[in-house]
Design a protein around this motif. Sequence first.
Motif, mmCIF file in Angstrom:
data_model
loop_
_atom_site.group_PDB
_atom_site.id
_atom_site.type_symbol
_atom_site.label_atom_id
_atom_site.label_comp_id
_atom_site.label_asym_id
_atom_site.label_seq_id
_atom_site.Cartn_x
_atom_site.Cartn_y
_atom_site.Cartn_z
ATOM 1 N N HIS A 179 -9.698 3.423 57.911
ATOM 2 C CA HIS A 179 -9.280 3.852 56.568
ATOM 3 C C HIS A 179 -10.426 4.661 55.979
ATOM 4 O O HIS A 179 -11.472 4.106 55.662
ATOM 5 C CB HIS A 179 -8.980 2.629 55.717
ATOM 6 C CG HIS A 179 -8.493 2.967 54.346
ATOM 7 N ND1 HIS A 179 -8.190 2.010 53.429
ATOM 8 C CD2 HIS A 179 -8.256 4.152 53.719
ATOM 9 C CE1 HIS A 179 -7.799 2.578 52.293
ATOM 10 N NE2 HIS A 179 -7.842 3.873 52.453
ATOM 11 N N THR A 196 -5.642 7.295 56.574
ATOM 12 C CA THR A 196 -5.802 6.335 57.654
ATOM 13 C C THR A 196 -5.820 7.082 58.982
ATOM 14 O O THR A 196 -5.400 8.240 59.065
ATOM 15 C CB THR A 196 -4.655 5.317 57.676
ATOM 16 O OG1 THR A 196 -3.441 6.006 57.961
ATOM 17 C CG2 THR A 196 -4.557 4.549 56.362
ATOM 18 N N TYR A 207 -12.183 7.638 53.386
ATOM 19 C CA TYR A 207 -12.129 8.109 51.994
ATOM 20 C C TYR A 207 -13.203 9.159 51.763
ATOM 21 O O TYR A 207 -14.357 8.973 52.134
ATOM 22 C CB TYR A 207 -12.330 6.926 51.038
ATOM 23 C CG TYR A 207 -12.275 7.311 49.585
ATOM 24 C CD1 TYR A 207 -11.116 7.857 49.027
ATOM 25 C CD2 TYR A 207 -13.376 7.142 48.760
ATOM 26 C CE1 TYR A 207 -11.073 8.214 47.694
ATOM 27 C CE2 TYR A 207 -13.332 7.496 47.418
ATOM 28 C CZ TYR A 207 -12.174 8.038 46.896
ATOM 29 O OH TYR A 207 -12.129 8.398 45.579
ATOM 30 N N TRP A 208 -12.778 10.281 51.163
ATOM 31 C CA TRP A 208 -13.675 11.356 50.757
ATOM 32 C C TRP A 208 -13.799 11.286 49.237
ATOM 33 O O TRP A 208 -12.942 11.798 48.511
ATOM 34 C CB TRP A 208 -13.106 12.713 51.181
ATOM 35 C CG TRP A 208 -13.219 12.991 52.646
ATOM 36 C CD1 TRP A 208 -14.178 13.748 53.242
ATOM 37 C CD2 TRP A 208 -12.358 12.541 53.693
ATOM 38 N NE1 TRP A 208 -13.963 13.793 54.595
ATOM 39 C CE2 TRP A 208 -12.851 13.057 54.900
ATOM 40 C CE3 TRP A 208 -11.211 11.737 53.738
ATOM 41 C CZ2 TRP A 208 -12.254 12.816 56.130
ATOM 42 C CZ3 TRP A 208 -10.617 11.492 54.958
ATOM 43 C CH2 TRP A 208 -11.137 12.022 56.135
ATOM 44 N N ASP A 259 -7.775 10.016 50.568
ATOM 45 C CA ASP A 259 -7.734 8.700 51.189
ATOM 46 C C ASP A 259 -6.751 8.775 52.362
ATOM 47 O O ASP A 259 -5.556 9.004 52.154
ATOM 48 C CB ASP A 259 -7.224 7.734 50.124
ATOM 49 C CG ASP A 259 -7.424 6.287 50.445
ATOM 50 O OD1 ASP A 259 -8.017 5.966 51.467
ATOM 51 O OD2 ASP A 259 -6.963 5.464 49.637
ATOM 52 N N GLU A 303 -15.892 5.079 55.531
ATOM 53 C CA GLU A 303 -14.851 4.242 56.113
ATOM 54 C C GLU A 303 -14.796 2.972 55.284
ATOM 55 O O GLU A 303 -15.666 2.113 55.376
ATOM 56 C CB GLU A 303 -15.122 3.943 57.581
ATOM 57 C CG GLU A 303 -13.960 3.204 58.220
ATOM 58 C CD GLU A 303 -14.073 3.113 59.725
ATOM 59 O OE1 GLU A 303 -15.197 3.182 60.249
ATOM 60 O OE2 GLU A 303 -13.024 2.960 60.372
ATOM 61 N N GLN A 304 -13.769 2.866 54.447
ATOM 62 C CA GLN A 304 -13.683 1.742 53.514
ATOM 63 C C GLN A 304 -13.269 0.445 54.187
ATOM 64 O O GLN A 304 -13.622 -0.629 53.733
ATOM 65 C CB GLN A 304 -12.740 2.090 52.376
ATOM 66 C CG GLN A 304 -13.277 3.220 51.526
ATOM 67 C CD GLN A 304 -12.494 3.398 50.256
ATOM 68 O OE1 GLN A 304 -11.276 3.381 50.255
ATOM 69 N NE2 GLN A 304 -13.210 3.572 49.168
ATOM 70 N N ASP A 363 -11.423 12.855 46.399
ATOM 71 C CA ASP A 363 -10.439 11.814 46.116
ATOM 72 C C ASP A 363 -9.295 11.855 47.131
ATOM 73 O O ASP A 363 -8.120 11.807 46.789
ATOM 74 C CB ASP A 363 -9.911 11.909 44.684
ATOM 75 C CG ASP A 363 -9.211 10.635 44.248
ATOM 76 O OD1 ASP A 363 -9.548 9.554 44.788
ATOM 77 O OD2 ASP A 363 -8.304 10.709 43.396
#
Length: 88
Positions: free
Chosen positions: A60, A71, A62-63, A69, A55-56, A67
């Motif tokens: 939000h 929400t 991201y894997w 991304d 969870e950036q 790659d």
Amino acid sequence: MSLLVHGNSISEVEVTNISTHGLWLLAHEKELFMSYEDFPWFKEKTVKSIINVKEQSPDHFYWPDLDVDLTREMIEYPERFPLKSNSA
């Protein structure tokens, strides 16, 4: 996976289940279903790459191995975001 700020966990995100139809993501005590029809990037990928999610920022996700991304809004309302990758 947890994000830590000054030693306190502020959020957790994890993939809790992978099936032939899709996967379930647990974020902030809410489970979100992601079908392969709406999220084709996950189909036929390794378990290791699917469960490696970060969870950036709040809601939000991201894997990095894939790659991908996304929400929370994209996951909850995939019909609002009709563009999909042609490759799965």
